[in-house]
Design a protein around this motif. Structure first.
Motif, PDB file in Angstrom:
ATOM      1  N   ASP A 183      33.764   0.865  43.056  1.00  0.00           N
ATOM      2  CA  ASP A 183      33.871   2.154  43.760  1.00  0.00           C
ATOM      3  C   ASP A 183      33.174   3.103  43.126  1.00  0.00           C
ATOM      4  O   ASP A 183      32.832   3.204  42.018  1.00  0.00           O
ATOM      5  N   LEU A 184      33.043   4.341  43.761  1.00  0.00           N
ATOM      6  CA  LEU A 184      32.162   5.459  43.354  1.00  0.00           C
ATOM      7  C   LEU A 184      32.781   6.928  43.373  1.00  0.00           C
ATOM      8  O   LEU A 184      33.163   7.024  44.529  1.00  0.00           O
ATOM      9  N   LEU A 185      33.181   7.588  42.372  1.00  0.00           N
ATOM     10  CA  LEU A 185      33.863   8.777  42.506  1.00  0.00           C
ATOM     11  C   LEU A 185      33.132   9.930  41.986  1.00  0.00           C
ATOM     12  O   LEU A 185      32.459   9.984  40.805  1.00  0.00           O
ATOM     13  N   VAL A 186      32.997  10.739  42.677  1.00  0.00           N
ATOM     14  CA  VAL A 186      31.870  11.959  42.666  1.00  0.00           C
ATOM     15  C   VAL A 186      32.904  13.152  42.518  1.00  0.00           C
ATOM     16  O   VAL A 186      33.574  13.265  43.497  1.00  0.00           O
ATOM     17  N   LEU A 187      32.782  13.869  41.275  1.00  0.00           N
ATOM     18  CA  LEU A 187      33.290  15.396  41.112  1.00  0.00           C
ATOM     19  C   LEU A 187      32.413  16.107  41.454  1.00  0.00           C
ATOM     20  O   LEU A 187      31.433  16.638  40.649  1.00  0.00           O
ATOM     21  N   ASP A 188      32.529  17.258  42.651  1.00  0.00           N
ATOM     22  CA  ASP A 188      31.521  18.173  42.862  1.00  0.00           C
ATOM     23  C   ASP A 188      32.195  19.385  42.307  1.00  0.00           C
ATOM     24  O   ASP A 188      33.320  20.221  42.814  1.00  0.00           O
ATOM     25  N   ILE A 189      31.740  19.930  41.178  1.00  0.00           N
ATOM     26  CA  ILE A 189      32.378  20.776  40.180  1.00  0.00           C
ATOM     27  C   ILE A 189      31.742  21.918  40.358  1.00  0.00           C
ATOM     28  O   ILE A 189      30.385  22.210  40.298  1.00  0.00           O
ATOM     29  N   SER A 190      32.373  23.452  40.651  1.00  0.00           N
ATOM     30  CA  SER A 190      31.917  24.671  40.047  1.00  0.00           C
ATOM     31  C   SER A 190      33.174  25.494  39.536  1.00  0.00           C
ATOM     32  O   SER A 190      34.153  25.822  40.457  1.00  0.00           O
ATOM     33  N   THR A 191      33.322  25.786  38.212  1.00  0.00           N
ATOM     34  CA  THR A 191      34.398  26.147  37.613  1.00  0.00           C
ATOM     35  C   THR A 191      33.841  27.158  36.639  1.00  0.00           C
ATOM     36  O   THR A 191      33.050  26.866  35.762  1.00  0.00           O
ATOM     37  N   LEU A 192      34.750  28.122  36.349  1.00  0.00           N
ATOM     38  CA  LEU A 192      34.510  28.796  34.998  1.00  0.00           C
ATOM     39  C   LEU A 192      35.524  28.480  33.957  1.00  0.00           C
ATOM     40  O   LEU A 192      35.563  29.119  32.907  1.00  0.00           O
ATOM     41  N   GLY A 193      36.346  27.599  34.053  1.00  0.00           N
ATOM     42  CA  GLY A 193      37.339  27.245  33.358  1.00  0.00           C
ATOM     43  C   GLY A 193      38.957  27.327  33.650  1.00  0.00           C
ATOM     44  O   GLY A 193      39.049  27.453  34.784  1.00  0.00           O
ATOM     45  N   GLY A 194      39.588  27.183  32.796  1.00  0.00           N
ATOM     46  CA  GLY A 194      41.039  27.313  33.226  1.00  0.00           C
ATOM     47  C   GLY A 194      41.785  26.688  31.876  1.00  0.00           C
ATOM     48  O   GLY A 194      41.529  27.018  30.872  1.00  0.00           O
ATOM     49  N   ARG A 195      42.944  26.105  32.338  1.00  0.00           N
ATOM     50  CA  ARG A 195      43.982  25.749  31.299  1.00  0.00           C
ATOM     51  C   ARG A 195      43.433  24.397  30.457  1.00  0.00           C
ATOM     52  O   ARG A 195      43.002  23.490  31.063  1.00  0.00           O
ATOM     53  N   ILE A 196      43.607  24.628  29.357  1.00  0.00           N
ATOM     54  CA  ILE A 196      43.133  23.395  28.391  1.00  0.00           C
ATOM     55  C   ILE A 196      43.871  22.251  28.470  1.00  0.00           C
ATOM     56  O   ILE A 196      43.476  21.053  28.649  1.00  0.00           O
ATOM     57  N   ASP A 197      45.237  22.294  28.755  1.00  0.00           N
ATOM     58  CA  ASP A 197      46.152  21.224  28.957  1.00  0.00           C
ATOM     59  C   ASP A 197      45.912  20.494  30.190  1.00  0.00           C
ATOM     60  O   ASP A 197      46.112  19.073  30.403  1.00  0.00           O
ATOM     61  N   ALA A 198      45.509  21.265  31.222  1.00  0.00           N
ATOM     62  CA  ALA A 198      45.153  20.773  32.627  1.00  0.00           C
ATOM     63  C   ALA A 198      43.762  19.745  32.376  1.00  0.00           C
ATOM     64  O   ALA A 198      43.803  18.812  33.029  1.00  0.00           O
ATOM     65  N   ALA A 199      42.954  20.482  31.639  1.00  0.00           N
ATOM     66  CA  ALA A 199      41.513  19.671  31.641  1.00  0.00           C
ATOM     67  C   ALA A 199      41.567  18.602  30.668  1.00  0.00           C
ATOM     68  O   ALA A 199      41.127  17.430  30.971  1.00  0.00           O
ATOM     69  N   LEU A 200      42.484  18.588  29.596  1.00  0.00           N
ATOM     70  CA  LEU A 200      42.742  17.438  28.722  1.00  0.00           C
ATOM     71  C   LEU A 200      43.404  16.584  29.606  1.00  0.00           C
ATOM     72  O   LEU A 200      43.118  15.048  29.636  1.00  0.00           O
ATOM     73  N   ALA A 201      44.501  16.619  30.533  1.00  0.00           N
ATOM     74  CA  ALA A 201      45.078  15.685  31.194  1.00  0.00           C
ATOM     75  C   ALA A 201      43.950  14.742  32.140  1.00  0.00           C
ATOM     76  O   ALA A 201      43.916  13.528  32.438  1.00  0.00           O
ATOM     77  N   ILE A 202      43.041  15.720  32.879  1.00  0.00           N
ATOM     78  CA  ILE A 202      42.026  15.142  33.777  1.00  0.00           C
ATOM     79  C   ILE A 202      40.999  14.289  33.034  1.00  0.00           C
ATOM     80  O   ILE A 202      40.707  13.111  33.260  1.00  0.00           O
TER      81      ILE A 202
END
Length: 501
Positions: free
Chosen positions: A96-115
């Motif tokens: 399969d192919l998963l595409v993340l269409d991203i546009s962000t200035l950032g946020g919580r580090i713990d949430a980003a680490l989980a992703i």
């Protein structure tokens, strides 16, 4: 012969003089680039000989079949986003192919680490389309993907952590936090075959990348730089261009998942402000039920608020069953101290368990070490939130205990329920309590929990404590008389005794 000899000597002298000039000309000829060859580019400081950018990375194998999933990531990276993306990644399979269409200035580090952890464990081929920016936590998510595609005008980087100070201004964090994030970024980049020093330069301004970034400047790449330095693989201005650059035809069907109702609700309930309100109301409801048991409405309200609090934080992977069990033990110990007072230890231990359970439910200590959470300001903010909720609960409980018995709604809703619990079978025996008993002193003949009996003028009278539990034998003062009962308040022994019966 003499003339020939002189001619040879003259030629030798000219040769000795011309030798340095010929050597200089030969050196200059060797340093000149060949025809059609570009001269070496100057680095940031203008010096020649800086490393040449390697160019875009070669594409890894892109599956030509299988389902295609596109997820839009926009706005702030928060705790509600991580369980949604973890669920989406787990639903993908090989091919399969998963595409993340991203546009962000950032946020919580713990949430980003989980992703980031979910993407590194993924069996599916992952593509991050920076459209048009992936800053801070967004840069970490991008580096965790197999392929990075950049839109025209895209930016990627500036991932140094900051904390919000008073007034909303951004403040730098401690070196320990920067060091932690630098290692996370480097490890993530190298796990996908990218240069770790470029990832570190996005976090730490002291990291220098020759030919790309100077020391003292935090690195943010534009799309062209990301391609030239091997951070990104392809460029795409639209979704159709993206699939074309990946060498795959436009899919006939694209799955575009959305967060479920539970994930949206958890995203709302895990908001820090709402979390504090739910904690306060939940504990207040339990205390009111313990103060005046029998009705059940305050208990149901308090448990509902706490259930919402723990549900939201459980979905976003902050509160586990351990925190729920710890809170339940603490609540039981507090109930024991209120119903059977005088031991102190159960109350203190219960309060510590409750506070610890609430605190742990606000932090992700599995991914972020305690010292990093402290220096980043996350642990102090969580402590302030829990302590503020406990203080607000205590203040509201005292206010409700003092004010509620004096209001018509409060007497019917709180006090009458407790009185009916001891007056089963009909109205209280004996004559109505005379108004002359008001302001007189007596003794609690039984424990008041909050109802019981007091000794006044040599007789036992049905009584209700105004402020909760009163131990048998304690001195009390009558606040008011209501039918066959009196409402009393505990008083200290001393000067007040001269106003006794």
């Amino acid at each position: 012969m003499t003339g020939l000899w002189r001619l040879l000597e003259q030629a030798a002298r000219w040769a000795r003089r011309a030798t340095p000039l010929l050597a200089l000309l030969a050196t200059m000829a060797l340093c000149l680039p060949a025809r059609g060859e570009a001269a070496p580019a100057a680095g940031p400081g203008g010096a020649a000989g800086a490393p040449t950018p390697p160019g875009p990375r070669p594409l890894p194998p892109i599956p030509g079949a299988g389902k295609v999933t596109v997820v839009a990531i926009s706005g702030t990276i928060d705790l509600g986003l991580s369980p949604f993306l973890e669920r989406v990644v787990a639903a993908q399979g090989e091919g399969d192919l998963l595409v993340l269409d991203i546009s962000t200035l950032g946020g919580r580090i713990d949430a980003a680490l989980a992703i980031r952890d979910a993407l590194l464990r993924a069996r599916v081929r992952t593509v991050c389309w920076v459209n048009p920016r992936a800053i801070s936590a967004g840069a970490l998510i991008s580096l965790a993907c197999d392929v990075i595609a950049v839109a025209p005008g895209a930016t990627l980087g500036a991932a140094t952590p900051v904390q919000i100070g008073e007034g909303g201004e951004m403040k730098p964090v401690a070196e320990k936090v920067v060091s932690y994030m630098r290692k996370e970024m480097r490890a993530t980049a190298e796990a996908k075959g990218r240069r770790g020093d470029i990832a570190e330069a996005m976090v730490d301004a002291d990291v220098e990348v020759p030919g790309l970034d100077e020391k003292g400047k935090l690195l943010t790449l534009d799309g062209a730089q990301a391609l030239a330095w091997g951070v990104a693989e392809v460029q795409a201005g639209s979704e159709a261009d993206l699939f074309g650059a990946l060498g795959r035809p436009q899919p006939a069907e694209i799955i575009r998942p959305r967060p479920s109702f539970a994930e949206e609700l958890a995203r709302f309930l895990s908001d820090p402000t709402l979390s504090g309100v739910l904690m306060t109301l939940g504990m207040l409801g339990i205390l009111l039920e313990l103060y005046a048991p029998g009705h059940g409405v305050p208990l149901a309200f308090g448990l509902s608020c706490l259930a919402l609090f723990f549900f939201g934080h459980h979905v976003v992977k902050l509160a586990g069953w351990e925190e729920l069990a710890l809170f339940a033990v603490g609540a039981i110990l507090i109930a024991v101290e209120i119903l059977v007072p005088g031991h102190i230890v159960p109350g203190v231990a219960g309060a510590a368990c409750v506070a610890s359970a609430l605190l742990l439910s606000l932090l992700d200590l599995e991914r972020v070490p305690v010292d990093v959470a402290w220096h980043a300001g996350w642990l102090p903010r969580a402590l302030a939130s829990v302590c503020g909720s406990l203080a607000a609960t205590a203040a509201l409980a005292v206010g409700a205990a003092r004010i509620a018995p004096r209001t018509r709604f409060g007497r019917r809703f709180v006090l009458d329920a407790a009185i009916r619990g001891v007056a089963v079978g009909g109205p209280p025996k004996g004559p109505a309590a005379p108004a002359s008993l008001v302001d007189r002193l007596g003794t609690a003949a039984t424990d008041l929990r909050p109802s019981g009996k007091v000794a006044l003028d040599g007789r036992r009278v049905e009584a209700l404590s105004e402020l909760g539990y009163v131990e048998a034998g304690a001195r009390v003062r009558v606040i008011r008389a209501e039918g066959g009962r009196v409402v009393v308040r505990a008083v200290a022994r001393g000067a007040d005794e001269e106003r006794g019966a």
